[in-house]
Design an enzyme around this catalytic site. Sequence first.
Site, PDB file in Angstrom:
ATOM      1  N   HIS B 114       0.871  -1.180   0.000  1.00 29.73           N
ATOM      2  CA  HIS B 114       0.000   0.000   0.000  1.00 29.73           C
ATOM      3  C   HIS B 114       0.912   1.235   0.000  1.00 29.73           C
ATOM      4  CE1 HIS B 114      -2.734   2.969   1.869  1.00 29.73           C
ATOM      5  NE2 HIS B 114      -3.744   2.158   1.591  1.00 29.73           N
ATOM      6  N   ASP B 193       2.883  -4.759   8.191  1.00 25.18           N
ATOM      7  CA  ASP B 193       1.657  -3.956   8.126  1.00 25.18           C
ATOM      8  C   ASP B 193       0.476  -4.921   8.156  1.00 25.18           C
ATOM      9  OD1 ASP B 193      -0.561  -2.487   7.425  1.00 25.18           O
ATOM     10  OD2 ASP B 193       0.202  -1.839   5.470  1.00 25.18           O
ATOM     11  N   GLN B 196      -4.811  -5.373   6.954  1.00 29.54           N
ATOM     12  CA  GLN B 196      -5.839  -6.233   6.358  1.00 29.54           C
ATOM     13  C   GLN B 196      -5.856  -7.626   6.984  1.00 29.54           C
ATOM     14  OE1 GLN B 196      -8.048  -5.003   4.563  1.00 29.54           O
ATOM     15  NE2 GLN B 196      -7.151  -3.134   3.720  1.00 29.54           N
ATOM     16  N   LYS B 219     -10.341  -0.874  10.410  1.00 32.34           N
ATOM     17  CA  LYS B 219     -10.508  -2.006   9.503  1.00 32.34           C
ATOM     18  C   LYS B 219     -10.809  -3.287  10.284  1.00 32.34           C
ATOM     19  CE  LYS B 219      -7.285  -0.113   6.060  1.00 32.34           C
ATOM     20  NZ  LYS B 219      -8.156   0.540   5.099  1.00 32.34           N
ATOM     21  N   CYS B 358      -4.884   2.556  -3.596  1.00 28.61           N
ATOM     22  CA  CYS B 358      -3.676   3.071  -2.915  1.00 28.61           C
ATOM     23  C   CYS B 358      -2.509   2.113  -3.059  1.00 28.61           C
ATOM     24  CB  CYS B 358      -3.943   3.384  -1.441  1.00 28.61           C
ATOM     25  SG  CYS B 358      -5.125   4.697  -1.209  1.00 28.61           S
TER      26      CYS B 358
END
Lengths: 135, 399
Positions: B114, B193, B196, B219, B358
Amino acid sequence: MNLEQRKQQLKEDFAALSNWDDRFAYLIDLGKQLPVFAQDKKSDEARVRGCQSDAWLLVENKDGVIEISGDADGLITKGMIALLVWLYGGSKMEGMKQEDFSILKDIGMIEQLSMHRANGFTNMIEKIKTVCHSI
Amino acid sequence: MNTIRSQFPIFQNHPDLVYLDSAATTQTPQVVIDAMNEYYTQYRSNVHRSVNGLSNKATNAYESARGKVAHFIGAQSSEIIFTSGATMGLNMLQKSLTDFFEPGGNIVLTRLEHHANLIPWQMTVKKYNLELRFIEIDTKTGEIDMSSVLSMIDEKTVVVSMTHVSNVLGTIVPVKEVTRIARGKSKSVVIVDGSQAVAHMPVDVVDIDCDFYVFSGHKMYGPTGIGVVYGKTALLQKMKPVVYGGEMIDTVTYGQATWADAPYRFEAGTPNIAGAIGLGAAVDFVLSLGWNEIQTHDVEIAQYAIAELQKIERVRVIGSTQFPRGPIISFVVDGVHESDVNMFLEKAGIVVRTGSHCAAPLIDHLGLSGTIRISCGMYTTKEDIDQCITVLKKVVVHV
């Protein structure tokens, strides 16, 4: 047809299209009739911000008459450009100064067609307004 | 599933809403709204400052949320820093880790990242004369090429920063394996990261052995404006703060200041108290559903969506159709621009995301102009997918 007649025609056309699937199909057909927009005209200046697809719109003052041309990768966006070209292209610049663009609200194009982050269609209209008010 | 859906007020207010954009942000369950509402209406006060009943209660709730988050990912409370989100977390690390950057070194990312895990490192390599490297992927499946992991990471690698789950393709990156390789070949700092991942799979940062794990609250059914940086204590204590102000100091004179211990040195100013409390409630919510139910639901919905998409002529699913994978499904309709598809879906009241998500370099790398992305949460039903499929079938006829 003059501008008023074209507006009337547009209202009738949209009224006959009862749902958005049909309106999209109408716009896509309109887009197919849009004259070819040369690759070298796709400048940063011509680019329309806020569209979901890449889009370009050139609005020029040709001896007191507005000339609009453009292109887009998305067919519906291209159709929106074609609609503006058909509706306003060739109109007298002086007359366009008074244009309030309410026809695009009347047929549901402004409120209904929201676009991400910023509204690309509104930005197209702003481009036309800017040129018309610059004379 | 209907009992879960009924816990989200948005679906009571918009019974016809087909929300397939949970990778952008999830909807909020009532329990999270209630937790924040309770803070604002029952005990609003600043944290860590005054000594009074309200402030004690607010501080306890804020720190309790930190404890919940720590437990959620297998960490200690002192290793949890609240930020405004994953983007801020990654930017904070990029600024705070500068002492670890040696000129001539390299930073290794994956092709999947991202923008939030790309642009900060682009800035870093320019400023500190480092090299930016990318772990290759299989462009058909989106999966990480392990031989590329071995060739990209070397003794000069100073940072390895990678997504846990791709926000475009749903690919799960084998972060534990990549971390193990990074440990063997370099002294690099390893950042994951998890934006998600956290709503979809149990995460154990000790098991992964990464140095930092970053994610956003919004999220995973939490509020917007709150996120987390997990960091190993030893590293956090060596790192410099990047934002200065109240509550992050140990001592201050007119001439100088010394820093509080982690995590407080990284939380200057009044934090997002309600956000943190809401995130704590979101953690409780996710855990109350149970990972078994979450993962069964995710696989069922994603499998169904992929199968239905593949039945439509000209629709091409981008990335792996095999499991395990996250419930994020990107697709294109051959010959139809994604913006056209989106306009049809939007008119039908179906919320998806179109474009480059993104992750523009990844979309370019895959040779696409963009994709249409369906992403699911625990409230997503097969009926939602069906409605989307019905519109797509119309699109291929009309366009």
